[in-house]
Design an enzyme around this catalytic site. Sequence first.
Site, PDB file in Angstrom:
ATOM      1  N   GLU A 172       0.827  -1.207   0.000  1.00  0.00           N
ATOM      2  CA  GLU A 172       0.000   0.000   0.000  1.00  0.00           C
ATOM      3  C   GLU A 172       0.862   1.258   0.000  1.00  0.00           C
ATOM      4  O   GLU A 172       0.552   2.247  -0.671  1.00  0.00           O
ATOM      5  CB  GLU A 172      -0.947  -0.028   1.197  1.00  0.00           C
ATOM      6  CG  GLU A 172      -2.044  -1.072   1.028  1.00  0.00           C
ATOM      7  CD  GLU A 172      -2.933  -1.220   2.249  1.00  0.00           C
ATOM      8  OE1 GLU A 172      -4.162  -1.216   2.081  1.00  0.00           O
ATOM      9  OE2 GLU A 172      -2.395  -1.343   3.366  1.00  0.00           O
ATOM     10  N   GLU A 189      -4.421  -9.779   3.047  1.00  0.00           N
ATOM     11  CA  GLU A 189      -5.231  -9.567   4.254  1.00  0.00           C
ATOM     12  C   GLU A 189      -6.461 -10.467   4.329  1.00  0.00           C
ATOM     13  O   GLU A 189      -6.901 -10.843   5.424  1.00  0.00           O
ATOM     14  CB  GLU A 189      -5.670  -8.096   4.335  1.00  0.00           C
ATOM     15  CG  GLU A 189      -4.592  -7.138   4.779  1.00  0.00           C
ATOM     16  CD  GLU A 189      -3.705  -6.645   3.649  1.00  0.00           C
ATOM     17  OE1 GLU A 189      -2.937  -5.697   3.858  1.00  0.00           O
ATOM     18  OE2 GLU A 189      -3.794  -7.210   2.530  1.00  0.00           O
TER      19      GLU A 189
END
Length: 718
Positions: free
Chosen positions: A116, A138
């Site tokens: 990210e 995730e």
Amino acid sequence: MTDVFEYQQDGDNIATVTMAMPGAVNAINDTFIAALTSAVERLEAESSLAGVIFASAKPTFVAGGDLNELVAAQPGEEEGVFLRTQRIKSLFRRLEKLPVPVVAAINGAALGGGLELALSCNQRIAVKGRAVQVGLPEVGLGLLPGGGGIVRLTSLLGFQRAFPYLMEGKKINADKALAEGIVDQLVDSVDALLPAAKQWILAQEDAVAAATQPWDVRGFALPGGNETNPAIRQMIALSSAGLYKKTKGRLPAPEFILNTMVEVLRVGFDTALTIESRNFAQLVTRPEAKNMINAFFFQMNQVAGGKSRPAGFDKITVNKLGVLGGGMMGQGIAMVAAQAGIEVVLKDVTIESAQKAKAYSEKGFAKLVQKGRMSAEAAEAALARILPSIDNEDLRGCDFIIEAVFENVELKHQLTRDLEPLLAEGGVWASNTSTLPISRLAEASATPENFIGMHFFSPVDRMPLLEIICGEKTSDETLAKAFDLARQLRKTAIVVNDAPGFYTSRTISTPIQEAAQLIAEGVDPARVENVGKRVGWPVGPLALQDEVSQKLSLDIIDAQISMGLRKAEDDPTPAGTALMRRLLSEFGRGGRVHGGGYYEYSDSGKALWPRLKELYFDERVNAAVSDADIQDRLLFRPVIESLVCLQSGVLRTVADGNIGSLLGIGAPTWTGGYIQFVNTYGLAAFIERCGELAQLYGDRFKAPDIVADKLSAGELFN
């Protein structure tokens, strides 16, 4: 900032921020956020900046969020999680808004928050080779990427191409990341990273354009289009339906991720970031996320890290392995061992059967080559390591011999007496038995301290778990050697103590026994199967029993009774056992391999055997038993059995129980393992529910004393 992030500006006015967090990796926690805040403020204050490079002083780039902080979040704290997530996002967004280009110099893994951060940079340069792995995994922890990962990756790749990386948590190497457009450039070594990053910055003729993210350009359109594209609309609809079919609504993270991806197609970039934060905050405090983080991160690291391996013994490497029996298990063991670089003697009663067993590896390696997961040269070399044999002398000098023959004590004893002397000095004899007590099998051994159980799961080349069983006389040194072999074979090993069925075999049988009991009581078989699927198992309990085979289950029960390991009158589900015996004796229905069991099988598929309902269905009983009771009867049985194993010492650790149930016997992912399930259900609530079920359906549902003991001590199962 200087203690955590190193800030340097060179003569070309390029600032390099080197992340050097305390500990082994750069993890996104409060310390990281404070350091990044300081770095961003300093970068924003620079008046003559030409560019920025984010680099790492660790072997990884950034490992992602600090899971200790995430798992500590409790229901009611969602707003705090949201605000903290928004704070991280604002820092990434401020990086994107800098008037100079920003480069991520990716030297190692950039997973989760690491990717990210990299996606917030204008250019991503990575090192070729195995060290670099990028992805947003995730979903495998019951979470969603909360640092802008969904919004940026969907904006970068488009809905269709981003789908597997977000919904499946797919991780890829540097070459694949370059091909996919997730990274922009590769270099040959870590030493080449910074020079390449600086060169790219200096080569930009229009610094403002280079510093502008695609989604910040006026008129930006998502690659592949938005919801107005019929192909995208169809994919959303099919994905939503397929998702529920797969998860039965038990795993919220994929649903939240899909919903967030759809919002990226509908709203502006910054609004989508806020929606992502809201969804992340809702997931973090849910029990499914806590269960999955606990199991797939903390306890998996504990098990794989060797907590169950006795200390004080040097690591060993097995060079020569004997495998006795070329059946389904033996051929699989031979394949994984040869693939791991071990010379294998695959012995069977005839050379034809031994060669047939080797052919399994040949086909398996060919499939790996076809999928690009193995080179043709490596496959040829691995196959050459397998020696099919009928000659006992070929086993001489083996470091390990793994016996994988029929579940017959006399046969196993005879093989031990005949072939154990061929082991190398200090060699280990292992039995692949799934149910027979290791201490009983070790009675034929001249060195029972070197005798151990190694229970593989079928198919061996695909199942990741290995259950290591210590007999009464198994030495710690032998256990250490078995653990080392498990690692060499790339298996996740749990360690348990000896008992009939050990941990996995006795636990996997409980829901299928309970399903038979429910049918024998009069409940509709289709209803039992459908409720069982909603628990979250890959298949219903009746389909699972057909695969295991009713005949095999009955043979195991009878063998244990004949050996004095159990009493027929102690059967917790006698009506269910009687049902299986009747189906086998009267109708020849012993399971799928025997032509059919609860199901009928044909070229067009399978269907429940119609006579099963005709023989046992009772409308009054079926109406009286609720779906909630059916569900809890099926789920609580393996949970209770796991607790009994922990209480009696069969399980040595909670982690072994949870990981063993998830990887070996299909515990629903959302539970985090059968023992972890109790933690988030609530110990007091679990005891109460067990009491209700016991009153209605029998003492097998009583909560083991260990639950009340934990509750009194104010502890969870950790």
